[in-house]
Design a protein around this motif. Structure first.
Motif, PDB file in Angstrom:
ATOM      1  N   LYS A 181      58.774  96.004  27.426  1.00 12.96           N
ATOM      2  CA  LYS A 181      57.985  97.080  26.825  1.00 12.96           C
ATOM      3  C   LYS A 181      56.488  96.977  27.092  1.00 12.96           C
ATOM      4  O   LYS A 181      55.823  97.982  27.309  1.00 12.96           O
ATOM      5  N   LEU A 182      55.937  95.760  27.039  1.00 10.89           N
ATOM      6  CA  LEU A 182      54.479  95.612  27.082  1.00 10.89           C
ATOM      7  C   LEU A 182      53.954  94.833  28.280  1.00 10.89           C
ATOM      8  O   LEU A 182      52.753  94.564  28.355  1.00 10.89           O
ATOM      9  N   ASN A 183      54.833  94.433  29.212  1.00 10.61           N
ATOM     10  CA  ASN A 183      54.431  93.666  30.389  1.00 10.61           C
ATOM     11  C   ASN A 183      53.759  92.343  29.989  1.00 10.61           C
ATOM     12  O   ASN A 183      52.732  91.964  30.539  1.00 10.61           O
ATOM     13  N   ARG A 184      54.365  91.651  29.005  1.00 10.94           N
ATOM     14  CA  ARG A 184      53.845  90.374  28.519  1.00 10.94           C
ATOM     15  C   ARG A 184      54.892  89.286  28.730  1.00 10.94           C
ATOM     16  O   ARG A 184      56.086  89.544  28.595  1.00 10.94           O
ATOM     17  N   TYR A 185      54.432  88.086  29.031  1.00 14.53           N
ATOM     18  CA  TYR A 185      55.321  86.950  29.291  1.00 14.53           C
ATOM     19  C   TYR A 185      54.921  85.786  28.395  1.00 14.53           C
ATOM     20  O   TYR A 185      53.741  85.591  28.110  1.00 14.53           O
ATOM     21  N   ALA A 186      55.905  84.988  27.975  1.00 11.17           N
ATOM     22  CA  ALA A 186      55.655  83.862  27.080  1.00 11.17           C
ATOM     23  C   ALA A 186      55.897  82.545  27.823  1.00 11.17           C
ATOM     24  O   ALA A 186      56.866  82.423  28.581  1.00 11.17           O
ATOM     25  N   PHE A 187      55.018  81.575  27.591  1.00 13.56           N
ATOM     26  CA  PHE A 187      55.120  80.261  28.223  1.00 13.56           C
ATOM     27  C   PHE A 187      54.836  79.164  27.205  1.00 13.56           C
ATOM     28  O   PHE A 187      54.013  79.347  26.311  1.00 13.56           O
ATOM     29  N   LYS A 188      55.500  78.013  27.361  1.00 15.09           N
ATOM     30  CA  LYS A 188      55.089  76.811  26.660  1.00 15.09           C
ATOM     31  C   LYS A 188      54.008  76.180  27.520  1.00 15.09           C
ATOM     32  O   LYS A 188      54.175  76.040  28.739  1.00 15.09           O
ATOM     33  N   VAL A 189      52.904  75.823  26.890  1.00 19.33           N
ATOM     34  CA  VAL A 189      51.775  75.257  27.633  1.00 19.33           C
ATOM     35  C   VAL A 189      51.341  73.942  27.000  1.00 19.33           C
ATOM     36  O   VAL A 189      51.736  73.603  25.877  1.00 19.33           O
ATOM     37  N   ASP A 190      50.522  73.201  27.729  1.00 14.46           N
ATOM     38  CA  ASP A 190      49.979  71.944  27.217  1.00 14.46           C
ATOM     39  C   ASP A 190      49.102  72.228  26.010  1.00 14.46           C
ATOM     40  O   ASP A 190      48.330  73.190  26.014  1.00 14.46           O
ATOM     41  N   HIS A 191      49.201  71.407  24.974  1.00 10.42           N
ATOM     42  CA  HIS A 191      48.465  71.680  23.736  1.00 10.42           C
ATOM     43  C   HIS A 191      46.960  71.521  23.878  1.00 10.42           C
ATOM     44  O   HIS A 191      46.200  72.003  23.050  1.00 10.42           O
ATOM     45  N   ARG A 192      46.501  70.868  24.966  1.00 11.99           N
ATOM     46  CA  ARG A 192      45.060  70.688  25.171  1.00 11.99           C
ATOM     47  C   ARG A 192      44.449  71.802  26.018  1.00 11.99           C
ATOM     48  O   ARG A 192      43.239  71.889  26.161  1.00 11.99           O
ATOM     49  N   ALA A 193      45.282  72.672  26.599  1.00 16.53           N
ATOM     50  CA  ALA A 193      44.794  73.722  27.497  1.00 16.53           C
ATOM     51  C   ALA A 193      44.155  74.859  26.709  1.00 16.53           C
ATOM     52  O   ALA A 193      44.640  75.248  25.652  1.00 16.53           O
ATOM     53  N   ASN A 194      43.056  75.397  27.246  1.00 13.92           N
ATOM     54  CA  ASN A 194      42.433  76.561  26.617  1.00 13.92           C
ATOM     55  C   ASN A 194      42.822  77.829  27.379  1.00 13.92           C
ATOM     56  O   ASN A 194      43.513  77.777  28.396  1.00 13.92           O
ATOM     57  N   LYS A 195      42.385  78.985  26.892  1.00 13.42           N
ATOM     58  CA  LYS A 195      42.802  80.266  27.465  1.00 13.42           C
ATOM     59  C   LYS A 195      42.340  80.443  28.910  1.00 13.42           C
ATOM     60  O   LYS A 195      43.056  81.015  29.733  1.00 13.42           O
ATOM     61  N   ILE A 196      41.158  79.951  29.232  1.00 13.69           N
ATOM     62  CA  ILE A 196      40.631  80.083  30.589  1.00 13.69           C
ATOM     63  C   ILE A 196      41.475  79.273  31.570  1.00 13.69           C
ATOM     64  O   ILE A 196      41.816  79.751  32.660  1.00 13.69           O
ATOM     65  N   GLN A 197      41.853  78.050  31.194  1.00 10.82           N
ATOM     66  CA  GLN A 197      42.695  77.211  32.046  1.00 10.82           C
ATOM     67  C   GLN A 197      44.088  77.815  32.209  1.00 10.82           C
ATOM     68  O   GLN A 197      44.653  77.795  33.304  1.00 10.82           O
ATOM     69  N   ILE A 198      44.631  78.377  31.133  1.00  6.85           N
ATOM     70  CA  ILE A 198      45.958  78.995  31.194  1.00  6.85           C
ATOM     71  C   ILE A 198      45.927  80.208  32.128  1.00  6.85           C
ATOM     72  O   ILE A 198      46.808  80.386  32.966  1.00  6.85           O
ATOM     73  N   LYS A 199      44.896  81.028  32.004  1.00  5.41           N
ATOM     74  CA  LYS A 199      44.763  82.216  32.847  1.00  5.41           C
ATOM     75  C   LYS A 199      44.692  81.842  34.319  1.00  5.41           C
ATOM     76  O   LYS A 199      45.405  82.413  35.153  1.00  5.41           O
ATOM     77  N   SER A 200      43.872  80.867  34.675  1.00  3.75           N
ATOM     78  CA  SER A 200      43.742  80.480  36.087  1.00  3.75           C
ATOM     79  C   SER A 200      45.030  79.843  36.615  1.00  3.75           C
ATOM     80  O   SER A 200      45.406  80.066  37.769  1.00  3.75           O
ATOM     81  N   ALA A 201      45.743  79.092  35.775  1.00  5.94           N
ATOM     82  CA  ALA A 201      47.000  78.476  36.210  1.00  5.94           C
ATOM     83  C   ALA A 201      48.073  79.529  36.482  1.00  5.94           C
ATOM     84  O   ALA A 201      48.810  79.439  37.472  1.00  5.94           O
ATOM     85  N   ILE A 202      48.171  80.546  35.625  1.00  5.66           N
ATOM     86  CA  ILE A 202      49.151  81.617  35.823  1.00  5.66           C
ATOM     87  C   ILE A 202      48.821  82.420  37.078  1.00  5.66           C
ATOM     88  O   ILE A 202      49.704  82.725  37.885  1.00  5.66           O
ATOM     89  N   GLU A 203      47.546  82.768  37.267  1.00  2.48           N
ATOM     90  CA  GLU A 203      47.153  83.542  38.440  1.00  2.48           C
ATOM     91  C   GLU A 203      47.414  82.771  39.726  1.00  2.48           C
ATOM     92  O   GLU A 203      47.850  83.343  40.723  1.00  2.48           O
ATOM     93  N   GLU A 204      47.173  81.467  39.705  1.00  2.00           N
ATOM     94  CA  GLU A 204      47.394  80.645  40.893  1.00  2.00           C
ATOM     95  C   GLU A 204      48.887  80.453  41.168  1.00  2.00           C
ATOM     96  O   GLU A 204      49.332  80.548  42.310  1.00  2.00           O
ATOM     97  N   MET A 205      49.678  80.214  40.123  1.00  5.26           N
ATOM     98  CA  MET A 205      51.097  79.917  40.294  1.00  5.26           C
ATOM     99  C   MET A 205      51.917  81.142  40.692  1.00  5.26           C
ATOM    100  O   MET A 205      52.786  81.054  41.567  1.00  5.26           O
ATOM    101  N   PHE A 206      51.662  82.285  40.068  1.00  2.68           N
ATOM    102  CA  PHE A 206      52.493  83.463  40.281  1.00  2.68           C
ATOM    103  C   PHE A 206      51.825  84.558  41.105  1.00  2.68           C
ATOM    104  O   PHE A 206      52.474  85.536  41.466  1.00  2.68           O
ATOM    105  N   GLY A 207      50.527  84.458  41.366  1.00  8.07           N
ATOM    106  CA  GLY A 207      49.835  85.460  42.174  1.00  8.07           C
ATOM    107  C   GLY A 207      49.735  86.820  41.505  1.00  8.07           C
ATOM    108  O   GLY A 207      49.898  87.843  42.160  1.00  8.07           O
ATOM    109  N   VAL A 208      49.477  86.847  40.199  1.00  4.74           N
ATOM    110  CA  VAL A 208      49.336  88.092  39.452  1.00  4.74           C
ATOM    111  C   VAL A 208      47.942  88.145  38.832  1.00  4.74           C
ATOM    112  O   VAL A 208      47.238  87.146  38.773  1.00  4.74           O
TER     113      VAL A 208
END
Length: 96
Positions: A19-46
């Protein structure tokens, strides 16, 4: 530090994806939003539009076994809900 641990593939997460084009992931508890965003963009190319995070508390678990009553806790984890640009998708089954 491995930021993205694994995707969360539940019914609720599937509804968010459809419905909303959103995906859920388990992430490292020390990671912040900026690190998560760059990791997703690098890994999946979106293109990531937004990142929402939450810490999911561990549930108390108990069972009765032959040896007696056993109780413990499931571990807590950090969950990230990623919103990606319209028209883009993430295919979990093609990435190794």
């Amino acid at each position: 530090m491995e930021i993205i641990k694994k995707p969360i593939l539940t019914e609720k997460a599937s509804l968010l994806t459809e419905k909303l084009n959103r995906y859920a992931f388990k992430v490292d508890h020390r990671a912040n939003k900026i690190q998560i965003k760059s990791a997703i963009e690098e890994m999946f190319g979106v293109t990531v539009v937004a990142v929402n995070t939450s810490v999911v508390a561990g549930k108390a678990k108990s069972r009765y076994t032959k040896a007696g009553f056993v109780s413990g806790r499931a571990p807590k984890y950090k969950k990230a809900i990623i919103t990606i640009k319209d028209g883009e998708t993430i295919d979990f089954y093609s990435v190794i």
